[in-house]
Design a protein around this motif. Structure first.
Motif, short mmCIF file in Angstrom:
data_model
loop_
_atom_site.label_atom_id
_atom_site.label_comp_id
_atom_site.label_asym_id
_atom_site.label_seq_id
_atom_site.Cartn_x
_atom_site.Cartn_y
_atom_site.Cartn_z
N CYS A 48 1.54 -5.22 -16.88
CA CYS A 48 0.08 -5.13 -16.84
C CYS A 48 -0.38 -3.72 -17.16
O CYS A 48 -1.33 -3.52 -17.89
N ALA A 49 0.32 -2.74 -16.61
CA ALA A 49 -0.05 -1.34 -16.85
C ALA A 49 0.16 -0.96 -18.31
O ALA A 49 -0.62 -0.21 -18.88
N ALA A 50 1.20 -1.49 -18.93
CA ALA A 50 1.49 -1.16 -20.32
C ALA A 50 0.41 -1.70 -21.25
O ALA A 50 0.12 -1.11 -22.29
N LEU A 51 -0.20 -2.79 -20.87
CA LEU A 51 -1.24 -3.41 -21.69
C LEU A 51 -2.62 -2.85 -21.40
O LEU A 51 -3.59 -3.21 -22.05
N SER A 52 -2.72 -2.00 -20.40
CA SER A 52 -4.00 -1.48 -19.96
C SER A 52 -4.06 0.02 -20.14
O SER A 52 -3.04 0.68 -20.22
N PRO A 53 -5.29 0.57 -20.16
CA PRO A 53 -5.41 2.03 -20.24
C PRO A 53 -4.75 2.69 -19.03
O PRO A 53 -4.75 2.12 -17.94
N ALA A 54 -4.21 3.86 -19.22
CA ALA A 54 -3.55 4.58 -18.14
C ALA A 54 -4.56 5.07 -17.12
O ALA A 54 -5.72 5.32 -17.45
N ALA A 55 -4.14 5.19 -15.89
CA ALA A 55 -5.00 5.71 -14.84
C ALA A 55 -5.27 7.19 -15.08
O ALA A 55 -4.40 7.92 -15.54
N SER A 56 -6.48 7.60 -14.78
CA SER A 56 -6.78 9.02 -14.88
C SER A 56 -6.41 9.68 -13.57
O SER A 56 -6.07 9.02 -12.60
N ALA A 57 -6.48 10.99 -13.54
CA ALA A 57 -6.08 11.73 -12.35
C ALA A 57 -6.90 11.33 -11.13
O ALA A 57 -6.43 11.39 -10.02
N GLN A 58 -8.17 10.90 -11.33
CA GLN A 58 -8.98 10.55 -10.18
C GLN A 58 -8.78 9.11 -9.73
O GLN A 58 -9.28 8.72 -8.69
N ASP A 59 -8.05 8.29 -10.48
CA ASP A 59 -7.83 6.91 -10.11
C ASP A 59 -6.64 6.80 -9.16
O ASP A 59 -5.56 6.35 -9.52
N THR A 60 -6.88 7.22 -7.94
CA THR A 60 -5.83 7.26 -6.93
C THR A 60 -6.29 6.54 -5.68
O THR A 60 -7.42 6.71 -5.23
N VAL A 61 -5.40 5.73 -5.12
CA VAL A 61 -5.63 5.11 -3.82
C VAL A 61 -4.55 5.62 -2.88
O VAL A 61 -3.55 6.19 -3.32
N ARG A 62 -4.74 5.42 -1.59
CA ARG A 62 -3.83 6.02 -0.63
C ARG A 62 -3.57 5.07 0.53
O ARG A 62 -4.48 4.40 1.00
N VAL A 63 -2.33 5.05 0.99
CA VAL A 63 -1.95 4.38 2.24
C VAL A 63 -1.59 5.48 3.23
O VAL A 63 -0.75 6.33 2.94
N VAL A 64 -2.27 5.45 4.38
CA VAL A 64 -2.05 6.45 5.42
C VAL A 64 -1.43 5.75 6.63
O VAL A 64 -2.02 4.82 7.18
N VAL A 65 -0.25 6.20 7.03
CA VAL A 65 0.42 5.64 8.19
C VAL A 65 0.03 6.48 9.40
O VAL A 65 0.13 7.71 9.37
N GLY A 66 -0.41 5.82 10.45
CA GLY A 66 -0.79 6.53 11.67
C GLY A 66 0.43 6.95 12.46
O GLY A 66 1.58 6.78 12.04
N SER A 67 0.18 7.50 13.61
CA SER A 67 1.25 7.95 14.49
C SER A 67 1.09 7.29 15.86
O SER A 67 0.01 6.83 16.21
N ALA A 68 2.18 7.25 16.60
CA ALA A 68 2.17 6.67 17.94
C ALA A 68 3.24 7.36 18.76
O ALA A 68 4.07 8.09 18.24
N SER A 69 3.21 7.12 20.06
CA SER A 69 4.25 7.66 20.93
C SER A 69 4.58 6.64 22.00
O SER A 69 3.76 5.77 22.33
N GLY A 70 5.80 6.72 22.51
CA GLY A 70 6.21 5.80 23.55
C GLY A 70 7.58 6.16 24.07
O GLY A 70 8.25 7.07 23.56
N LEU A 71 7.97 5.43 25.08
CA LEU A 71 9.27 5.64 25.72
C LEU A 71 10.31 4.74 25.08
O LEU A 71 9.98 3.70 24.50
N PRO A 72 11.59 5.11 25.18
CA PRO A 72 12.64 4.22 24.69
C PRO A 72 12.49 2.82 25.28
O PRO A 72 12.21 2.66 26.47
N GLY A 73 12.61 1.81 24.42
CA GLY A 73 12.47 0.41 24.83
C GLY A 73 11.06 -0.13 24.66
O GLY A 73 10.85 -1.34 24.70
N GLU A 74 10.07 0.74 24.44
CA GLU A 74 8.68 0.29 24.30
C GLU A 74 8.35 -0.06 22.84
O GLU A 74 8.95 0.46 21.91
N SER A 75 7.36 -0.91 22.68
CA SER A 75 6.82 -1.25 21.37
C SER A 75 5.66 -0.31 21.07
O SER A 75 4.87 0.01 21.96
N VAL A 76 5.57 0.15 19.83
CA VAL A 76 4.46 1.01 19.41
C VAL A 76 3.81 0.40 18.17
O VAL A 76 4.46 -0.29 17.38
#
Length: 184
Positions: A18-46
């Motif tokens: 699909c990308a090869a058939l389409s115009p290339a993304a410009s420098a501003q065409d960026t999306v982002r995935v941000v992973v949060g942070s958590a804390s816990g004790l051994p054995g706990e679910s976060v």
């Protein structure tokens, strides 16, 4: 080639075609995935939130990996976030190998919509802190750089950035500290 590698290669080939058939993304065409942070004790679910930021671009498909330390953490589950429903998308995930979860976000309802994702909560990643995890340490949640892909509704390739998260493994409070010392 195992099933996981085959699926990943198949999806990557479709995105590349699909990308090869389409115009290339410009420098501003960026999306982002941000992973949060958590804390816990051994054995706990976060729970770590996975946020999606569009920065003005319009992604309709995402493919990315999340990598974590299997000595400290175990995969539990993933729950889709509200922006998926709003864009008629689903999140497909699999832990093809320990410590690496592959995520694919796309429209698979058959309704033919290609609505872009809006910024917001993409999903929640639930991990369990191993009972044998070293207390007082930080376990980073990262990605396989260069193996992430995104495309807009017209199948134009977008840049996909990734912001790492972490899990802080807390120290168990001491049992009986200060009690009974010096007593005979």
């Amino acid at each position: 080639m195992n099933r996981g590698q085959y699926c990943r290669v198949s999806v990557a080939l479709v995105l590349m075609a699909c990308a090869a058939l389409s115009p290339a993304a410009s420098a501003q065409d960026t999306v982002r995935v941000v992973v949060g942070s958590a804390s816990g004790l051994p054995g706990e679910s976060v729970t770590l939130p996975l946020q999606y930021e569009s920065d003005g671009a319009s992604a309709s498909v995402l493919l990315f990996d999340i990598v974590y330390d299997v000595a400290a953490l175990d995969f539990e589950s993933v729950e889709g976030g509200p922006i998926l429903v709003a864009a008629n998308k689903q999140i497909i995930f699999n832990e093809f190998e320990p410590g690496q979860i592959t995520f694919l976000v796309l429209e698979i309802s058959g309704k033919g919509t290609s609505a872009p994702l809006e910024s917001g909560q993409l999903a929640e990643l639930n991990l369990i802190i191993s009972a044998s995890a070293t207390e007082g340490t930080v376990s980073n949640i990262t990605t396989n750089v260069g193996e992430n892909s995104a495309a807009d509704p017209a199948a134009i390739s977008l840049n996909l950035d990734f912001v790492d998260g972490s899990v802080v493994i807390e120290t168990l409070p001491g049992e009986g500290e200060g009690e009974g010392e010096g007593e005979g």
